[in-house]
Motif scaffolding. Structure first.
Motif, PDB file in Angstrom:
ATOM      1  N   GLN A  21      14.755 -14.201  -5.093  1.00 26.51           N
ATOM      2  CA  GLN A  21      14.179 -14.838  -6.272  1.00 26.51           C
ATOM      3  C   GLN A  21      12.856 -15.531  -5.969  1.00 26.51           C
ATOM      4  N   ASP A  22      12.508 -15.686  -4.701  1.00 23.19           N
ATOM      5  CA  ASP A  22      11.272 -16.344  -4.310  1.00 23.19           C
ATOM      6  C   ASP A  22      10.087 -15.490  -4.733  1.00 23.19           C
ATOM      7  N   MET A  23       9.178 -16.068  -5.537  1.00 23.41           N
ATOM      8  CA  MET A  23       8.036 -15.293  -5.990  1.00 23.41           C
ATOM      9  C   MET A  23       6.830 -15.579  -5.112  1.00 23.41           C
ATOM     10  N   GLY A  24       5.863 -14.733  -5.170  1.00 21.70           N
ATOM     11  CA  GLY A  24       4.655 -14.931  -4.408  1.00 21.70           C
ATOM     12  C   GLY A  24       4.696 -14.224  -3.069  1.00 21.70           C
ATOM     13  N   TYR A  25       3.627 -14.388  -2.333  1.00 26.49           N
ATOM     14  CA  TYR A  25       3.506 -13.750  -1.042  1.00 26.49           C
ATOM     15  C   TYR A  25       2.497 -14.527  -0.230  1.00 26.49           C
ATOM     16  N   ASN A  26       2.647 -14.506   1.061  1.00 27.06           N
ATOM     17  CA  ASN A  26       1.668 -15.142   1.932  1.00 27.06           C
ATOM     18  C   ASN A  26       0.486 -14.210   2.095  1.00 27.06           C
ATOM     19  N   THR A  27      -0.720 -14.746   1.918  1.00 32.64           N
ATOM     20  CA  THR A  27      -1.928 -13.944   2.093  1.00 32.64           C
ATOM     21  C   THR A  27      -2.945 -14.733   2.895  1.00 32.64           C
ATOM     22  N   ILE A  28      -3.938 -14.018   3.374  1.00 30.62           N
ATOM     23  CA  ILE A  28      -5.068 -14.620   4.081  1.00 30.62           C
ATOM     24  C   ILE A  28      -6.335 -14.105   3.419  1.00 30.62           C
ATOM     25  N   ASP A  29      -7.231 -15.028   3.082  1.00 34.93           N
ATOM     26  CA  ASP A  29      -8.530 -14.671   2.524  1.00 34.93           C
ATOM     27  C   ASP A  29      -9.577 -14.825   3.615  1.00 34.93           C
ATOM     28  N   ALA A  30     -10.442 -13.847   3.738  1.00 35.55           N
ATOM     29  CA  ALA A  30     -11.560 -13.919   4.671  1.00 35.55           C
ATOM     30  C   ALA A  30     -12.817 -13.553   3.903  1.00 35.55           C
ATOM     31  N   GLY A  31     -13.854 -14.384   4.039  1.00 43.45           N
ATOM     32  CA  GLY A  31     -15.065 -14.096   3.294  1.00 43.45           C
ATOM     33  C   GLY A  31     -16.213 -15.005   3.670  1.00 43.45           C
ATOM     34  N   ALA A  32     -17.218 -15.004   2.806  1.00 44.30           N
ATOM     35  CA  ALA A  32     -18.424 -15.802   2.999  1.00 44.30           C
ATOM     36  C   ALA A  32     -18.605 -16.714   1.797  1.00 44.30           C
ATOM     37  N   ASN A  44     -21.454 -20.499   4.766  1.00 43.62           N
ATOM     38  CA  ASN A  44     -20.222 -20.598   5.554  1.00 43.62           C
ATOM     39  C   ASN A  44     -19.516 -19.257   5.674  1.00 43.62           C
ATOM     40  N   LEU A  45     -18.775 -19.096   6.742  1.00 45.13           N
ATOM     41  CA  LEU A  45     -17.720 -18.089   6.828  1.00 45.13           C
ATOM     42  C   LEU A  45     -16.435 -18.845   6.567  1.00 45.13           C
ATOM     43  N   GLN A  46     -15.542 -18.267   5.790  1.00 47.53           N
ATOM     44  CA  GLN A  46     -14.331 -19.010   5.449  1.00 47.53           C
ATOM     45  C   GLN A  46     -13.084 -18.177   5.682  1.00 47.53           C
ATOM     46  N   LEU A  47     -12.022 -18.888   5.971  1.00 45.72           N
ATOM     47  CA  LEU A  47     -10.704 -18.304   6.147  1.00 45.72           C
ATOM     48  C   LEU A  47      -9.733 -19.187   5.376  1.00 45.72           C
ATOM     49  N   ALA A  48      -8.916 -18.581   4.521  1.00 50.31           N
ATOM     50  CA  ALA A  48      -7.944 -19.337   3.735  1.00 50.31           C
ATOM     51  C   ALA A  48      -6.559 -18.794   4.017  1.00 50.31           C
ATOM     52  N   ILE A  49      -5.645 -19.694   4.267  1.00 53.82           N
ATOM     53  CA  ILE A  49      -4.244 -19.330   4.444  1.00 53.82           C
ATOM     54  C   ILE A  49      -3.531 -19.743   3.166  1.00 53.82           C
ATOM     55  N   ASN A  50      -3.100 -18.753   2.390  1.00 51.61           N
ATOM     56  CA  ASN A  50      -2.461 -19.006   1.100  1.00 51.61           C
ATOM     57  C   ASN A  50      -0.954 -18.986   1.274  1.00 51.61           C
ATOM     58  N   ALA A  51      -0.304 -20.055   0.842  1.00 45.36           N
ATOM     59  CA  ALA A  51       1.153 -20.133   0.914  1.00 45.36           C
ATOM     60  C   ALA A  51       1.759 -19.328  -0.229  1.00 45.36           C
ATOM     61  N   LYS A  52       3.070 -19.248  -0.241  1.00 52.27           N
ATOM     62  CA  LYS A  52       3.741 -18.439  -1.258  1.00 52.27           C
ATOM     63  C   LYS A  52       3.488 -18.941  -2.666  1.00 52.27           C
ATOM     64  N   ILE A  53       3.579 -20.225  -2.883  1.00 49.72           N
ATOM     65  CA  ILE A  53       3.453 -20.739  -4.236  1.00 49.72           C
ATOM     66  C   ILE A  53       2.479 -21.913  -4.259  1.00 49.72           C
ATOM     67  N   HIS A  54       1.409 -21.829  -5.033  1.00 49.79           N
ATOM     68  CA  HIS A  54       0.471 -22.879  -5.401  1.00 49.79           C
ATOM     69  C   HIS A  54      -0.506 -23.359  -4.324  1.00 49.79           C
ATOM     70  N   HIS A  55      -0.226 -23.277  -3.052  1.00 56.09           N
ATOM     71  CA  HIS A  55      -0.995 -23.986  -2.038  1.00 56.09           C
ATOM     72  C   HIS A  55      -1.862 -23.062  -1.193  1.00 56.09           C
ATOM     73  N   SER A  56      -3.003 -23.621  -0.737  1.00 55.62           N
ATOM     74  CA  SER A  56      -3.914 -22.883   0.130  1.00 55.62           C
ATOM     75  C   SER A  56      -4.639 -23.870   1.036  1.00 55.62           C
TER      76      SER A  56
END
Length: 183
Positions: A21-32, A44-56
């Protein structure tokens, strides 16, 4: 023994059903990222660690270029430096897209070149830029993101080696855009 087996089986099935039932997925954003602020611009170069729900959580490393400016202390001040930042974003959507609010803290090691009619020199600064931000993440095909945002913060000079300069103190509004890939 039969009760334990049923209890173990029930616990296993219950944990599998509740996990599915857990929605969402862990993702990583890489960009400029490009930011404009009244005293200059930041890339900047940026890296984002996105959690399953709401947080990054955002990590950035980049270059800060402060434009030529006439101040009450010097005839001209301009500078550049390297630095990085860490930030947090809360997305109102369950997945990391659409509208968000967040907080960030940038730390820069700046070399500020200044001049007066007879003298010129360079001052070395350590500048902290904490702020709050709001933006909107456009997600294209769950693969590519574009994020325009606004940040309201302040600049604080933590350390100065050399003559005092006007750069690095006071309110600092910023506007920026970032783009990249989501993995």
């Amino acid at each position: 023994m039969k009760k334990r087996t049923y209890l173990l089986l029930f616990t296993f099935i219950f944990s599998m059903v509740s996990r599915s039932q857990d929605m969402g997925y862990n993702t990583i954003d890489a960009g400029a990222e490009y930011q404009w602020y009244p005293d200059g611009m930041i890339v900047n170069l940026q890296l984002a660690i996105n959690a399953k729900i709401h947080h990054s959580v955002q990590l950035r490393a980049g270059y800060n270029k402060a434009g030529l400016k006439k101040t009450s202390i010097h005839d001209s001040e301009e500078g550049h430096g390297w630095g990085g930042s860490i930030g947090y974003r809360y997305y109102f959507n369950a997945l990391p897209r659409r509208f968000y609010i967040g907080a960030r803290a940038d730390l820069w090691k700046m070399n500020m070149h200044w001049s007066i009619p007879v003298t010129e020199s360079t001052s070395k600064l350590t500048v902290l830029q904490p702020g709050v931000e709001a933006g909107y993440t456009f997600l294209i095909n769950d693969l590519f993101f574009i994020t325009p945002y606004f940040t309201a913060g302040t600049q604080l000079t933590l350390n100065t080696k050399g003559d005092k300069v006007s750069y690095g103190d006071g309110f600092c509004p910023m506007a920026g855009i970032s783009a990249g890939w989501r993995f």
